[in-house]
Design a protein around this motif. Sequence first.
Motif, mmCIF file in Angstrom:
data_model
loop_
_atom_site.group_PDB
_atom_site.id
_atom_site.type_symbol
_atom_site.label_atom_id
_atom_site.label_comp_id
_atom_site.label_asym_id
_atom_site.label_seq_id
_atom_site.Cartn_x
_atom_site.Cartn_y
_atom_site.Cartn_z
ATOM 1 N N LYS A 118 0.832 -1.207 0.000
ATOM 2 C CA LYS A 118 0.000 0.000 0.000
ATOM 3 C C LYS A 118 0.860 1.248 0.000
ATOM 4 O O LYS A 118 1.832 1.344 0.756
ATOM 5 C CB LYS A 118 -0.923 0.000 1.218
ATOM 6 N N GLY A 119 0.506 2.183 -0.861
ATOM 7 C CA GLY A 119 1.248 3.432 -0.954
ATOM 8 C C GLY A 119 2.464 3.356 -1.849
ATOM 9 O O GLY A 119 3.084 4.379 -2.146
ATOM 10 N N ARG A 120 2.825 2.148 -2.272
ATOM 11 C CA ARG A 120 4.005 1.992 -3.133
ATOM 12 C C ARG A 120 3.652 1.451 -4.513
ATOM 13 O O ARG A 120 4.329 1.772 -5.490
ATOM 14 C CB ARG A 120 5.020 1.045 -2.476
ATOM 15 N N PHE A 121 2.626 0.625 -4.588
ATOM 16 C CA PHE A 121 2.220 -0.006 -5.850
ATOM 17 C C PHE A 121 0.873 0.543 -6.287
ATOM 18 O O PHE A 121 0.012 0.869 -5.455
ATOM 19 C CB PHE A 121 2.096 -1.516 -5.681
ATOM 20 N N THR A 122 0.683 0.605 -7.604
ATOM 21 C CA THR A 122 -0.596 1.043 -8.160
ATOM 22 C C THR A 122 -0.992 0.112 -9.304
ATOM 23 O O THR A 122 -0.208 -0.095 -10.238
ATOM 24 C CB THR A 122 -0.511 2.479 -8.689
ATOM 25 N N ILE A 123 -2.181 -0.421 -9.225
ATOM 26 C CA ILE A 123 -2.708 -1.275 -10.280
ATOM 27 C C ILE A 123 -3.625 -0.440 -11.169
ATOM 28 O O ILE A 123 -4.368 0.415 -10.689
ATOM 29 C CB ILE A 123 -3.466 -2.487 -9.698
ATOM 30 N N SER A 124 -3.543 -0.692 -12.471
ATOM 31 C CA SER A 124 -4.401 0.031 -13.403
ATOM 32 C C SER A 124 -4.577 -0.806 -14.661
ATOM 33 O O SER A 124 -3.852 -1.785 -14.874
ATOM 34 C CB SER A 124 -3.799 1.393 -13.750
ATOM 35 N N ARG A 125 -5.513 -0.433 -15.490
ATOM 36 C CA ARG A 125 -5.700 -1.135 -16.764
ATOM 37 C C ARG A 125 -6.111 -0.130 -17.831
ATOM 38 O O ARG A 125 -6.757 0.865 -17.551
ATOM 39 C CB ARG A 125 -6.738 -2.239 -16.655
ATOM 40 N N ILE B 209 -8.191 -0.284 -21.064
ATOM 41 C CA ILE B 209 -9.116 -1.146 -21.794
ATOM 42 C C ILE B 209 -8.842 -1.106 -23.295
ATOM 43 O O ILE B 209 -8.899 -2.126 -23.981
ATOM 44 C CB ILE B 209 -10.562 -0.751 -21.472
ATOM 45 N N ARG B 210 -8.501 0.075 -23.809
ATOM 46 C CA ARG B 210 -8.257 0.184 -25.252
ATOM 47 C C ARG B 210 -7.049 -0.631 -25.675
ATOM 48 O O ARG B 210 -7.013 -1.211 -26.759
ATOM 49 C CB ARG B 210 -8.093 1.651 -25.645
ATOM 50 N N LYS B 211 -6.025 -0.654 -24.811
ATOM 51 C CA LYS B 211 -4.814 -1.420 -25.126
ATOM 52 C C LYS B 211 -4.932 -2.869 -24.631
ATOM 53 O O LYS B 211 -4.022 -3.666 -24.853
ATOM 54 C CB LYS B 211 -3.595 -0.760 -24.500
ATOM 55 N N ASN B 212 -6.012 -3.157 -23.924
ATOM 56 C CA ASN B 212 -6.209 -4.512 -23.394
ATOM 57 C C ASN B 212 -5.009 -4.942 -22.555
ATOM 58 O O ASN B 212 -4.473 -6.052 -22.712
ATOM 59 C CB ASN B 212 -6.472 -5.509 -24.517
ATOM 60 N N THR B 213 -4.576 -4.042 -21.683
ATOM 61 C CA THR B 213 -3.367 -4.265 -20.886
ATOM 62 C C THR B 213 -3.611 -3.892 -19.433
ATOM 63 O O THR B 213 -4.267 -2.896 -19.138
ATOM 64 C CB THR B 213 -2.197 -3.430 -21.443
ATOM 65 N N LEU B 214 -3.070 -4.727 -18.574
ATOM 66 C CA LEU B 214 -3.102 -4.510 -17.126
ATOM 67 C C LEU B 214 -1.708 -4.095 -16.689
ATOM 68 O O LEU B 214 -0.714 -4.640 -17.190
ATOM 69 C CB LEU B 214 -3.531 -5.805 -16.427
ATOM 70 N N TYR B 215 -1.640 -3.142 -15.753
ATOM 71 C CA TYR B 215 -0.349 -2.648 -15.296
ATOM 72 C C TYR B 215 -0.216 -2.779 -13.777
ATOM 73 O O TYR B 215 -1.205 -2.786 -13.048
ATOM 74 C CB TYR B 215 -0.173 -1.174 -15.663
ATOM 75 N N LEU B 216 1.037 -2.826 -13.351
ATOM 76 C CA LEU B 216 1.342 -2.696 -11.939
ATOM 77 C C LEU B 216 2.561 -1.786 -11.841
ATOM 78 O O LEU B 216 3.662 -2.183 -12.223
ATOM 79 C CB LEU B 216 1.637 -4.044 -11.281
ATOM 80 N N GLN B 217 2.339 -0.579 -11.392
ATOM 81 C CA GLN B 217 3.428 0.362 -11.177
ATOM 82 C C GLN B 217 3.968 0.158 -9.774
ATOM 83 O O GLN B 217 3.220 0.266 -8.802
ATOM 84 C CB GLN B 217 2.941 1.805 -11.344
ATOM 85 N N MET B 218 5.254 -0.151 -9.691
ATOM 86 C CA MET B 218 5.874 -0.446 -8.404
ATOM 87 C C MET B 218 6.956 0.580 -8.121
ATOM 88 O O MET B 218 7.845 0.781 -8.950
ATOM 89 C CB MET B 218 6.475 -1.853 -8.422
ATOM 90 N N SER B 219 6.865 1.217 -6.971
ATOM 91 C CA SER B 219 7.842 2.225 -6.578
ATOM 92 C C SER B 219 8.378 1.904 -5.193
ATOM 93 O O SER B 219 7.799 1.094 -4.471
ATOM 94 C CB SER B 219 7.183 3.614 -6.570
ATOM 95 N N SER B 220 9.462 2.554 -4.848
ATOM 96 C CA SER B 220 10.097 2.333 -3.538
ATOM 97 C C SER B 220 10.256 0.843 -3.257
ATOM 98 O O SER B 220 9.920 0.349 -2.179
ATOM 99 C CB SER B 220 9.261 2.996 -2.432
ATOM 100 N N LEU B 221 10.778 0.152 -4.229
ATOM 101 C CA LEU B 221 10.898 -1.297 -4.120
ATOM 102 C C LEU B 221 11.856 -1.696 -3.003
ATOM 103 O O LEU B 221 12.855 -1.007 -2.730
ATOM 104 C CB LEU B 221 11.345 -1.892 -5.449
ATOM 105 N N LYS B 222 11.519 -2.819 -2.381
ATOM 106 C CA LYS B 222 12.302 -3.356 -1.277
ATOM 107 C C LYS B 222 12.769 -4.765 -1.631
ATOM 108 O O LYS B 222 12.126 -5.444 -2.441
ATOM 109 C CB LYS B 222 11.447 -3.422 -0.013
ATOM 110 N N PRO B 223 13.845 -5.222 -1.005
ATOM 111 C CA PRO B 223 14.304 -6.600 -1.280
ATOM 112 C C PRO B 223 13.199 -7.639 -1.055
ATOM 113 O O PRO B 223 13.144 -8.640 -1.774
ATOM 114 C CB PRO B 223 15.469 -6.772 -0.305
ATOM 115 N N GLU B 224 12.322 -7.394 -0.102
ATOM 116 C CA GLU B 224 11.250 -8.358 0.163
ATOM 117 C C GLU B 224 10.168 -8.369 -0.917
ATOM 118 O O GLU B 224 9.266 -9.204 -0.880
ATOM 119 C CB GLU B 224 10.611 -8.089 1.531
#
Length: 114
Positions: free
Chosen positions: A63-70, A72-87
């Motif tokens: 929460k607060g680091r990742f954002t899910i979006s889609r 529809i026109r491109k028929n694509t799902l995304y996951l934007q990940m920020s402040s990534l951690k080793p875990e």
Amino acid sequence: VQLQASGGGLVQAGGSLRLSCTASGTTFGLNAVGWYRQAPGKQRELVARISSDRTANYADAVKGRFTISRDIRKNTLYLQMSSLKPEDTAIYYCKLVKYTGEYWGQGTQVTVSS
């Protein structure tokens, strides 16, 4: 029906990545979709999802680091990940739930170095 996940890679802690999942033979539309991950020796877990009522939910760990979006026109799902951690290191899978069943992508490896 095939889902193709991409965008994984090796990144340093604090960095960002954007995962993509494209669908062939079907469309994401407004169906429930999600991203899951599985780390070595652990069970697959939910990362983020968008329900059929368009509500987005996230695991507490992202929460607060990742954002899910889609897109529809491109028929694509995304996951934007920020402040990534080793875990966050894991294989990430996309998922689509339709009335015909559940569909999974093949997974894309994300490795976060400390």
